[in-house]
Design an enzyme around this catalytic site. Structure first.
Site, PDB file in Angstrom:
ATOM      1  N   ASP A  69       0.867  -1.172   0.000  1.00  0.00           N
ATOM      2  CA  ASP A  69       0.000   0.000   0.000  1.00  0.00           C
ATOM      3  C   ASP A  69       0.903   1.221   0.000  1.00  0.00           C
ATOM      4  O   ASP A  69       1.975   1.207   0.602  1.00  0.00           O
ATOM      5  CB  ASP A  69      -0.888   0.037   1.247  1.00  0.00           C
ATOM      6  CG  ASP A  69      -2.064  -0.903   1.139  1.00  0.00           C
ATOM      7  OD1 ASP A  69      -2.603  -1.028   0.029  1.00  0.00           O
ATOM      8  OD2 ASP A  69      -2.443  -1.492   2.154  1.00  0.00           O
ATOM      9  N   VAL A 129      10.486  15.335  17.836  1.00  0.00           N
ATOM     10  CA  VAL A 129      10.982  14.108  17.229  1.00  0.00           C
ATOM     11  C   VAL A 129      11.999  14.479  16.155  1.00  0.00           C
ATOM     12  O   VAL A 129      11.805  15.432  15.399  1.00  0.00           O
ATOM     13  CB  VAL A 129       9.829  13.245  16.657  1.00  0.00           C
ATOM     14  CG1 VAL A 129       9.140  13.930  15.503  1.00  0.00           C
ATOM     15  CG2 VAL A 129      10.319  11.879  16.239  1.00  0.00           C
ATOM     16  N   GLU A 130      13.089  13.740  16.133  1.00  0.00           N
ATOM     17  CA  GLU A 130      14.141  13.972  15.141  1.00  0.00           C
ATOM     18  C   GLU A 130      13.686  13.349  13.825  1.00  0.00           C
ATOM     19  O   GLU A 130      13.158  12.244  13.793  1.00  0.00           O
ATOM     20  CB  GLU A 130      15.437  13.339  15.663  1.00  0.00           C
ATOM     21  CG  GLU A 130      16.677  13.767  14.939  1.00  0.00           C
ATOM     22  CD  GLU A 130      17.095  12.754  13.888  1.00  0.00           C
ATOM     23  OE1 GLU A 130      17.649  13.199  12.877  1.00  0.00           O
ATOM     24  OE2 GLU A 130      16.867  11.559  14.076  1.00  0.00           O
ATOM     25  N   SER A 131      13.847  14.064  12.725  1.00  0.00           N
ATOM     26  CA  SER A 131      13.271  13.638  11.444  1.00  0.00           C
ATOM     27  C   SER A 131      13.786  12.277  10.986  1.00  0.00           C
ATOM     28  O   SER A 131      13.024  11.475  10.451  1.00  0.00           O
ATOM     29  CB  SER A 131      13.502  14.691  10.367  1.00  0.00           C
ATOM     30  OG  SER A 131      14.868  14.867  10.124  1.00  0.00           O
ATOM     31  N   HIS A 175      -5.501   0.366   7.106  1.00  0.00           N
ATOM     32  CA  HIS A 175      -5.035   1.757   7.071  1.00  0.00           C
ATOM     33  C   HIS A 175      -5.375   2.494   8.360  1.00  0.00           C
ATOM     34  O   HIS A 175      -4.535   3.203   8.924  1.00  0.00           O
ATOM     35  CB  HIS A 175      -5.661   2.499   5.886  1.00  0.00           C
ATOM     36  CG  HIS A 175      -5.323   1.907   4.559  1.00  0.00           C
ATOM     37  ND1 HIS A 175      -6.111   2.098   3.458  1.00  0.00           N
ATOM     38  CD2 HIS A 175      -4.295   1.133   4.146  1.00  0.00           C
ATOM     39  CE1 HIS A 175      -5.594   1.467   2.420  1.00  0.00           C
ATOM     40  NE2 HIS A 175      -4.493   0.874   2.816  1.00  0.00           N
TER      41      HIS A 175
END
Length: 154
Positions: free
Chosen positions: A52, A67-69, A86
């Site tokens: 998907d 959050v660190e990328s 999903h």
């Protein structure tokens, strides 16, 4: 079976991995002289192990943590081989980020390529309880997809 005018067997093919189940049912019905119908129920959302594709939109208002990328990308890439619906994926991503970051506000929106011509674009949001962001989350949820965008890339 002799007390009935007709006896028929119905098997639901729901994408089970053991096609032997259907074959055995077919053979038993034939031995008993019973008419056998197989109904294809694969449209009920079986997990097909087919890939998907989605664009995941994540927006948040941090409190103390960000959050660190690269970490976020690695986490999202872990879903490449994850077989689930999903909606469950988006909810899990949202809950994991809330547990990790304890943000003031967070929303996750998954835009998946359609299955069978039906687009499923699940949405998750969170607002920290007891703050103005709790109200923001409710407001955003009510307004989410109120004016759906034109989708021309599918």
């Amino acid at each position: 079976m002799q007390h009935y005018e007709t006896v028929e067997a119905v098997t639901f093919a729901y994408g089970q991995h053991h096609h032997l189940e259907i074959q055995i049912t077919r053979e038993i019905a034939k031995e008993q002289g019973i008419r056998h119908h197989i109904l294809d129920m694969s449209l009920l959302g079986q997990i097909t192990a087919q890939p998907d594709f989605a664009t995941i939109h994540i927006s948040y208002i941090p409190d103390k943590l960000c959050v660190e990328s690269k970490s976020l990308k690695l986490y999202l890439f872990s879903y490449r081989n994850h077989g689930d619906f999903h909606e469950n994926c988006i909810n899990t991503i949202g809950k994991d980020l809330v547990n990790l970051l304890d943000p003031r506000y967070l929303e996750v929106w998954g835009k998946f390529t359609p299955r069978g011509g039906i687009s499923i674009d699940p949405y998750y949001n969170y607002g920290k309880q007891g703050t103005k962001y709790e109200g923001l989350a409710e407001q955003r949820l009510f307004q989410h997809d109120l004016y759906p965008e034109k989708i021309d890339n599918r």
